[in-house]
Design an enzyme around this catalytic site. Structure first.
Site, PDB file in Angstrom:
ATOM      1  N   CYS A 174     -81.909  48.766  47.026  1.00 38.68           N
ATOM      2  CA  CYS A 174     -81.504  50.152  47.266  1.00 38.68           C
ATOM      3  C   CYS A 174     -82.714  51.073  47.282  1.00 38.68           C
ATOM      4  CB  CYS A 174     -80.504  50.595  46.209  1.00 38.68           C
ATOM      5  SG  CYS A 174     -78.997  49.610  46.220  1.00 38.68           S
ATOM      6  N   GLU A 246     -74.645  48.670  49.462  1.00 35.24           N
ATOM      7  CA  GLU A 246     -75.285  49.930  49.856  1.00 35.24           C
ATOM      8  C   GLU A 246     -74.877  50.314  51.275  1.00 35.24           C
ATOM      9  OE1 GLU A 246     -77.150  53.331  49.565  1.00 35.24           O
ATOM     10  OE2 GLU A 246     -77.399  51.933  47.917  1.00 35.24           O
TER      11      GLU A 246
END
Length: 578
Positions: A174, A246
């Site tokens: 991320c 994500e």
């Protein structure tokens, strides 16, 4: 490779292949390279495209910021748990610094609220996509995912360090993904830009955030250095899962506006038909088919002579003679080809896109290709090739990373009316058909290429010529479109890599150039073509669409623009989405 005529066997564009990671590269870098397709998918999500264009609805941004707060709080908590598990003092300090960065980022979100006048709800409801990631992250940090022990069950400092490594494995993608998106979007801003989300872009492209992403990767590498292969596989699995979650987070952001991607977004199979065309050699395949056929011929000569003479040295000499013949053919073709390109550039350089001039110039190349194919036939180098050997070679043929999964996704999508064709200079269509038939579902692709003439499954050395030149490809392309006269609106996409594809690339609604062809670049510059990276082009389309409030997103052929990509992952994300 520009054609299927004899040329030395070469590898494809390095950007198009599965990247071999050098020994000694850390787990963080290895995972980022391995899952680069997913990073590309995130970049091409409608939310990111709208944000990049600057016309993202302010309420959509408000919702995103509110959800991102939940993300960051989970990050801060996970860093705290990882810090407690880390055995190394330097690692503890590093993780502590990253936790402070996250807390600073939360303060930055407050500044976003003030700058845009957003009425942020402090305790906004967490949506399912957000909670899936935060639950996953905190479960990892607490040792509650498969293959990871809970802190209370960790008997040694080393086992605790493993848990810290696993936790960072679920956080690193991320951090790296946001750093990547920030840099890509920063590249689209100019110095005087009044982009409404400039502050957001500058934050994630800043040296400070880039350094935090790198520090997270370095810590993951450091904590993982003593792990076994099995334990590294767990990190890889966590990394991939985090990346997918994500992307789901971006996809879950509500949009109250139309977007230009994915290309099939407004595809109605009752009204629309997606016409997909692709070249084969070095667009689809890693090695040019002529090099494969040359190797089959040389091996055949070696085996045949050894059986007949029972003399190994004689068979080796025969193979060497044939290899030499191929070398002469290849050298002659390259020299003639290079001279042909030079001849096409002697005319005055066009001030604007000159399609007619380009088409006329390519008649010279068409004549060359036909002459060179005739030379190959007359030399007899293809005589005696066994159809079964050709099929086996096709089955083992390595295809460009992502190409197979892209077409399989098209074929299995029941919501699409798609017609897929492969147009190739390849001398032997059986080689291509075999490559496709050995990959599940790809035998649905329609192959348009030259054919061998056989006698009892052995090639006579003759080629039944069907597609020899750029002009031949265009004729096949147009014939296919004309034959699909069912009244539906056609959206045409052509994917190619070289001069042989240029006319089809230009005629298609969307012409996608994959890899880099110096010859095509020179011709394009001379005849007024524009080469535009696909991602900035998509962002610009989104911007104009909203500004003009009309369907300016329409992709139209004969515009003189070719869209460049570095991977099939880009093509997949652009046409199909994540």
């Amino acid at each position: 490779m520009e054609s299927a005529n004899p040329k030395p066997a070469v590898a494809g564009n390095p950007k198009l292949l599965s990247i071999e990671v050098a020994e000694g590269v850390g787990i963080a870098r290895r995972c980022w390279i391995k899952f680069n397709k997913e990073a590309t998918s995130a970049l091409y999500t409608p939310f990111v495209i709208c944000l990049a264009s600057g016309n993202l609805n302010i309420q959509s941004f408000r919702h995103y910021i509110a959800q991102d707060v939940h993300f960051l709080k989970a990050f801060a908590q996970a860093f705290e748990l990882a810090e407690e598990c880390a055995d190394d003092d330097d690692a503890k300090i590093g993780i502590g610094e990253l936790r402070k960065d996250v807390l600073e980022e939360l303060k930055m979100h407050d500044s976003f609220v003030q700058e845009w006048g957003l009425e942020m709800v402090k305790e906004s409801t967490i949506n399912p996509a957000t909670s899936k990631y935060t639950d996953f992250l905190l479960a990892t940090a607490s040792g509650k995912v498969e293959g990871v022990k809970a802190p209370g069950k960790l008997a040694t400092p080393f086992e605790k360090t493993k848990l810290a490594a696993y936790t960072l494995g679920a956080m690193t993608p991320c951090m790296r993904l946001y750093a990547y998106i920030g840099k890509e979007l920063q590249g689209l801003l100019d110095g005087k830009s009044n982009h409404p989300y400039k502050k957001w872009i500058e934050n994630y492209s800043s040296e400070g955030f880039q350094a935090s992403a790198l520090q997270t990767e370095d810590l993951l590498d450091k904590l993982s250095v003593a792990l076994t292969g099995e334990e590294l596989a767990i990190i890889e699995k966590l990394y991939y899962q985090a990346m997918k979650l994500e992307i789901d987070f971006f996809l879950a952001q509500p949009l109250s506006q139309k977007t230009v991607i994915p290309l099939i977004r407004y595809h109605d199979p009752a009204e629309h038909c997606l016409m997909l065309f692709s070249d084969f050699d070095l667009t689809f395949s890693v090695v040019d088919s002529s090099a494969i056929l040359a190797e089959i011929a040389i091996m055949k000569a070696s085996k045949s002579n050894q059986i007949q003479s029972e003399n190994k040295s004689t068979s080796m000499a025969a193979a060497a003679d044939l290899r030499n013949t191929w070398g002469v053919l290849s050298k002659h073709y390259i020299e003639e080809y290079d001279q042909c390109i030079e001849n096409m550039l002697v005319t005055e350089k066009a001030e604007k896109f000159d399609y007619e001039g380009l088409q006329k110039a390519l008649e010279q190349l068409s004549d060359l290709e036909k002459r060179e194919n005739l030379r190959v036939i007359e030399c007899g180098v293809l005589k005696g090739l066994d159809l079964e050997d050709i099929k086996r070679a096709g089955e083992r043929l390595i295809l460009q990373d992502g190409s197979t999964s892209f077409f399989q996704s098209i074929i299995t999508n029941e919501k699409l009316d798609a017609d897929i064709h492969v147009l190739s200079y390849c001398w032997c269509a059986d080689l291509i058909r075999s490559a496709f038939s050995s990959r599940g579902g790809l035998d649905a692709l329609k192959v348009h290429a030259n054919e061998f003439r056989y006698e009892e499954s052995l090639s006579t050395g003759e080629i039944i010529t069907k597609v020899e030149s750029p002009i031949d490809k265009l004729q096949v392309f147009n014939k296919i479109l004309d034959s699909r006269g069912n009244g539906k609106k056609k959206r045409t996409v052509y994917i190619g890599d070289s001069v042989g594809d240029v006319l089809c690339l230009l005629e298609a609604d969307v012409g996608i150039l994959i890899g880099s062809s110096p010859s095509l670049k020179r011709l394009g510059d001379h005849f007024g073509l524009t080469f535009t990276p696909l991602f900035p082009a998509v962002v610009e389309k989104q911007k104009k669409w909203m500004e003009e409030e009309e369907d300016s997103s329409t992709w139209k052929g004969l515009s003189g623009v070719l869209y460049t990509v570095s991977s099939w992952a880009e093509i997949h994300a652009f046409i199909l989405g994540s």
